[in-house]
Design an enzyme around this catalytic site. Sequence first.
Site, PDB file in Angstrom:
ATOM      1  N   ARG A   1      45.211  39.090  32.348  1.00 39.26           N
ATOM      2  CA  ARG A   1      45.129  38.957  30.886  1.00 39.26           C
ATOM      3  C   ARG A   1      46.495  38.624  30.301  1.00 39.26           C
ATOM      4  NH1 ARG A   1      41.992  43.027  29.981  1.00 39.26           N
ATOM      5  NH2 ARG A   1      40.158  41.699  29.885  1.00 39.26           N
TER       6      ARG A   1
ATOM      7  N   TYR B   1      37.742  47.578  37.172  1.00 36.58           N
ATOM      8  CA  TYR B   1      37.983  47.598  38.613  1.00 36.58           C
ATOM      9  C   TYR B   1      39.416  47.990  38.977  1.00 36.58           C
ATOM     10  CZ  TYR B   1      33.448  45.299  38.950  1.00 36.58           C
ATOM     11  OH  TYR B   1      32.105  45.014  38.871  1.00 36.58           O
ATOM     12  N   ASP B   2      40.199  48.420  38.000  1.00 36.69           N
ATOM     13  CA  ASP B   2      41.596  48.795  38.275  1.00 36.69           C
ATOM     14  C   ASP B   2      41.757  49.789  39.424  1.00 36.69           C
ATOM     15  OD1 ASP B   2      42.702  47.088  36.389  1.00 36.69           O
ATOM     16  OD2 ASP B   2      42.832  48.612  34.828  1.00 36.69           O
TER      17      ASP B   2
ATOM     18  N   ASP C   1      37.291  36.036  28.522  1.00 33.09           N
ATOM     19  CA  ASP C   1      36.279  36.504  29.449  1.00 33.09           C
ATOM     20  C   ASP C   1      37.002  36.754  30.755  1.00 33.09           C
ATOM     21  OD1 ASP C   1      33.497  37.200  29.766  1.00 33.09           O
ATOM     22  OD2 ASP C   1      33.390  35.588  31.235  1.00 33.09           O
TER      23      ASP C   1
ATOM     24  N   ASN D   1      35.939  45.792  21.077  1.00 34.97           N
ATOM     25  CA  ASN D   1      36.638  46.784  21.883  1.00 34.97           C
ATOM     26  C   ASN D   1      38.030  47.031  21.293  1.00 34.97           C
ATOM     27  OD1 ASN D   1      38.159  48.120  23.875  1.00 34.97           O
ATOM     28  ND2 ASN D   1      36.981  47.182  25.530  1.00 34.97           N
TER      29      ASN D   1
ATOM     30  N   LYS E   1      51.534  46.928  34.289  1.00 34.64           N
ATOM     31  CA  LYS E   1      50.334  46.091  34.385  1.00 34.64           C
ATOM     32  C   LYS E   1      50.404  44.927  33.407  1.00 34.64           C
ATOM     33  CE  LYS E   1      45.337  46.226  33.869  1.00 34.64           C
ATOM     34  NZ  LYS E   1      44.186  46.986  33.399  1.00 34.64           N
TER      35      LYS E   1
ATOM     36  N   LYS F   1      40.889  46.805  23.775  1.00 25.97           N
ATOM     37  CA  LYS F   1      41.335  45.460  24.147  1.00 25.97           C
ATOM     38  C   LYS F   1      42.256  44.880  23.073  1.00 25.97           C
ATOM     39  CE  LYS F   1      38.681  42.561  26.394  1.00 25.97           C
ATOM     40  NZ  LYS F   1      37.660  41.526  26.755  1.00 25.97           N
TER      41      LYS F   1
END
Length: 196
Positions: A180, A153-154, A68, A10, A174, A13
């Site tokens: 994270r 799910y933000d 994860d 990703n 954020k 990410k």
Amino acid sequence: MTTFVLATHNAGKLAELRRILGDRLGPHELVGYDGPAPVEDGDTFEANALIKARAAAAFTGLPALADDSGIAVDALGGAPGIFSARYSQLAGGEKSDAANNAHLLASLEGVSDRTARFVCVAALADGGFEHLERGEWPGRVLTAPVGENGHGYDPVFAGEGEQRSSAQMTMAEKNAVSHRARAFGQLVEFLRRRYG
């Protein structure tokens, strides 16, 4: 200087982690991973993070970082948890952020306790050495999605003390408080001690 590989395909990410870590990695470098994706068949966030880190380290020969993450809802006994990315799919729906959010909201219909937390476990695998850090972002599940930023799910999650969903926060806001950011903030301090 040490080059670390981030065990994800990703690109978003990788970019997010580079923003979160910023200058805190010092002279070290974080690169992307183009090897095979392992089967994530662990039963905890910790197990799945290590599965990914071990696979990337074995494939590249570099020390590997992985994570994860997911959302754990108290009224659902911690679900969707490690199944967050496939929550709707496991119930017969499609695999998408919108479907996952809709399924979560349907699962909580009529439920007053909406406390939840985003969880992230960050892992390091370097040869036979492994290390884990866990970050949690407590909050609650909203009654409807709101906001255009972020992913997952933000749109249906508001952090503790926040009136906005995490999808209404700027990326900088954020990244200062997220699960994270907490997990990798702790991990990067460990990396600095171990690798200089």
